[in-house]
Design a protein around this motif. Sequence first.
Motif, PDB file in Angstrom:
ATOM      1  N   ILE A  65       0.837  -1.207   0.000  1.00 29.57           N
ATOM      2  CA  ILE A  65       0.000   0.000   0.000  1.00 29.57           C
ATOM      3  C   ILE A  65       0.868   1.253   0.000  1.00 29.57           C
ATOM      4  O   ILE A  65       0.604   2.218  -0.738  1.00 29.57           O
ATOM      5  N   TRP A  66       1.913   1.254   0.812  1.00 30.85           N
ATOM      6  CA  TRP A  66       2.799   2.427   0.857  1.00 30.85           C
ATOM      7  C   TRP A  66       3.490   2.654  -0.484  1.00 30.85           C
ATOM      8  O   TRP A  66       3.586   3.787  -0.961  1.00 30.85           O
ATOM      9  N   LEU A  67       3.938   1.573  -1.106  1.00 28.41           N
ATOM     10  CA  LEU A  67       4.597   1.705  -2.401  1.00 28.41           C
ATOM     11  C   LEU A  67       3.637   2.231  -3.458  1.00 28.41           C
ATOM     12  O   LEU A  67       4.004   3.083  -4.280  1.00 28.41           O
ATOM     13  N   GLU A  68       2.406   1.740  -3.457  1.00 29.94           N
ATOM     14  CA  GLU A  68       1.439   2.159  -4.465  1.00 29.94           C
ATOM     15  C   GLU A  68       1.037   3.621  -4.287  1.00 29.94           C
ATOM     16  O   GLU A  68       0.723   4.306  -5.266  1.00 29.94           O
ATOM     17  N   ARG A  69       1.040   4.104  -3.066  1.00 29.28           N
ATOM     18  CA  ARG A  69       0.626   5.493  -2.826  1.00 29.28           C
ATOM     19  C   ARG A  69       1.748   6.483  -3.133  1.00 29.28           C
ATOM     20  O   ARG A  69       1.574   7.391  -3.933  1.00 29.28           O
ATOM     21  N   SER A  70       2.856   6.330  -2.475  1.00 31.80           N
ATOM     22  CA  SER A  70       3.941   7.297  -2.690  1.00 31.80           C
ATOM     23  C   SER A  70       5.324   6.673  -2.587  1.00 31.80           C
ATOM     24  O   SER A  70       6.322   7.345  -2.825  1.00 31.80           O
ATOM     25  N   GLY A  71       5.386   5.403  -2.235  1.00 32.90           N
ATOM     26  CA  GLY A  71       6.676   4.776  -1.987  1.00 32.90           C
ATOM     27  C   GLY A  71       7.556   4.674  -3.212  1.00 32.90           C
ATOM     28  O   GLY A  71       8.775   4.861  -3.131  1.00 32.90           O
ATOM     29  N   TYR A  72       6.947   4.379  -4.360  1.00 32.48           N
ATOM     30  CA  TYR A  72       7.755   4.251  -5.572  1.00 32.48           C
ATOM     31  C   TYR A  72       8.461   5.560  -5.913  1.00 32.48           C
ATOM     32  O   TYR A  72       9.621   5.558  -6.340  1.00 32.48           O
ATOM     33  N   ARG A  73       7.752   6.670  -5.741  1.00 36.28           N
ATOM     34  CA  ARG A  73       8.381   7.969  -5.997  1.00 36.28           C
ATOM     35  C   ARG A  73       9.467   8.262  -4.968  1.00 36.28           C
ATOM     36  O   ARG A  73      10.508   8.842  -5.305  1.00 36.28           O
ATOM     37  N   THR A  74       9.224   7.845  -3.728  1.00 41.22           N
ATOM     38  CA  THR A  74      10.201   8.112  -2.678  1.00 41.22           C
ATOM     39  C   THR A  74      11.505   7.365  -2.921  1.00 41.22           C
ATOM     40  O   THR A  74      12.596   7.927  -2.769  1.00 41.22           O
ATOM     41  N   ILE A  75      11.404   6.098  -3.297  1.00 41.49           N
ATOM     42  CA  ILE A  75      12.611   5.296  -3.509  1.00 41.49           C
ATOM     43  C   ILE A  75      13.045   5.287  -4.975  1.00 41.49           C
ATOM     44  O   ILE A  75      13.985   4.574  -5.340  1.00 41.49           O
ATOM     45  N   ARG A  76      12.323   6.071  -5.812  1.00 41.75           N
ATOM     46  CA  ARG A  76      12.669   6.216  -7.229  1.00 41.75           C
ATOM     47  C   ARG A  76      12.716   4.869  -7.943  1.00 41.75           C
ATOM     48  O   ARG A  76      13.680   4.531  -8.632  1.00 41.75           O
ATOM     49  N   ALA A  77      11.655   4.104  -7.760  1.00 36.47           N
ATOM     50  CA  ALA A  77      11.553   2.787  -8.375  1.00 36.47           C
ATOM     51  C   ALA A  77      10.469   2.792  -9.441  1.00 36.47           C
ATOM     52  O   ALA A  77       9.608   3.681  -9.476  1.00 36.47           O
ATOM     53  N   ASN A  78      10.507   1.802 -10.304  1.00 39.27           N
ATOM     54  CA  ASN A  78       9.536   1.669 -11.381  1.00 39.27           C
ATOM     55  C   ASN A  78       8.234   1.100 -10.824  1.00 39.27           C
ATOM     56  O   ASN A  78       8.207  -0.050 -10.372  1.00 39.27           O
ATOM     57  N   PRO A  79       7.133   1.845 -10.845  1.00 42.25           N
ATOM     58  CA  PRO A  79       5.884   1.342 -10.258  1.00 42.25           C
ATOM     59  C   PRO A  79       5.257   0.200 -11.038  1.00 42.25           C
ATOM     60  O   PRO A  79       4.363  -0.477 -10.522  1.00 42.25           O
ATOM     61  N   ALA A  80       5.699  -0.031 -12.265  1.00 44.24           N
ATOM     62  CA  ALA A  80       5.123  -1.102 -13.079  1.00 44.24           C
ATOM     63  C   ALA A  80       5.908  -2.403 -12.977  1.00 44.24           C
ATOM     64  O   ALA A  80       5.622  -3.348 -13.708  1.00 44.24           O
ATOM     65  N   GLY A  81       6.883  -2.460 -12.084  1.00 42.00           N
ATOM     66  CA  GLY A  81       7.746  -3.640 -12.021  1.00 42.00           C
ATOM     67  C   GLY A  81       7.308  -4.709 -11.052  1.00 42.00           C
ATOM     68  O   GLY A  81       8.046  -5.677 -10.839  1.00 42.00           O
ATOM     69  N   GLY A  82       6.120  -4.580 -10.455  1.00 38.00           N
ATOM     70  CA  GLY A  82       5.702  -5.544  -9.443  1.00 38.00           C
ATOM     71  C   GLY A  82       5.550  -6.955  -9.965  1.00 38.00           C
ATOM     72  O   GLY A  82       5.994  -7.918  -9.331  1.00 38.00           O
ATOM     73  N   GLY A  83       4.908  -7.097 -11.120  1.00 38.66           N
ATOM     74  CA  GLY A  83       4.730  -8.429 -11.684  1.00 38.66           C
ATOM     75  C   GLY A  83       6.054  -9.088 -12.028  1.00 38.66           C
ATOM     76  O   GLY A  83       6.275 -10.275 -11.747  1.00 38.66           O
ATOM     77  N   GLU A  84       6.946  -8.315 -12.652  1.00 39.55           N
ATOM     78  CA  GLU A  84       8.277  -8.832 -12.973  1.00 39.55           C
ATOM     79  C   GLU A  84       9.037  -9.188 -11.704  1.00 39.55           C
ATOM     80  O   GLU A  84       9.772 -10.184 -11.657  1.00 39.55           O
TER      81      GLU A  84
END
Length: 222
Positions: A71-90
């Motif tokens: 939940i944290w990653l989907e809300r703002s975590g990806y931007r915070t850690i500068r990660a690709n939000p579409a990489g979850g499945g991979e």
Amino acid sequence: MSNTVRTLRATAASMLLEIGAAIGTFVGLSWFGANAALAVVRGVGTSPADAGVPEEAVWFGILVAASLGTIWLERSGYRTIRANPAGGGEFARLSVCYLPVTFLPAGYALSSVVGGSGLVVNLYLIACVLVGGWLSFYGGLERLDVTSAYFVRTFLLVFCSAVFLAVAGVLLPVSDVLRVFVRTPVLGGATLALFALAGQILVLFAGFGIAVRDPTPVLDCR
């Protein structure tokens, strides 16, 4: 009307991709949490039951932590850690399936040398999760100039080889097979580790299509 249908299809496809990425992130985080908990338990040498904590509560806590992390990653975590939000499945496919099986020969070689304890297995799986996170969330696949299809190929190679060795081990003792190849008495874990490392190199060579470059320089005749 056709534009509306296209818009609805695009919206539905985007939603499915986001849901799939979130589920993949949850699966990967749960897998990491489970192996981290087992590594701590096996490293310390005590179980949660010894401390009066039910085992079900531990697994429930792992799932809750994975849910909150997702939940944290989907809300703002990806931007915070500068990660690709579409990489979850991979991330889930690489961490849980492709990487552990692809590098299974190397993991087996390591366990043959240091001793095949459960702690070594959990640390190996944790390392696969970390590498899978780098490959999927931080552009590791692009930096290595590979795609997940390469890992699918190596996964199938190792899986089929493991099935073949399992069948061969039933029909013919492993020690006899090794004596046929090395023509010397089996040297225990060291020999098995060498065979496993050789198999790992062959799998990577065949799966990733490593080409040996011609060392002769190409002359420019223009």
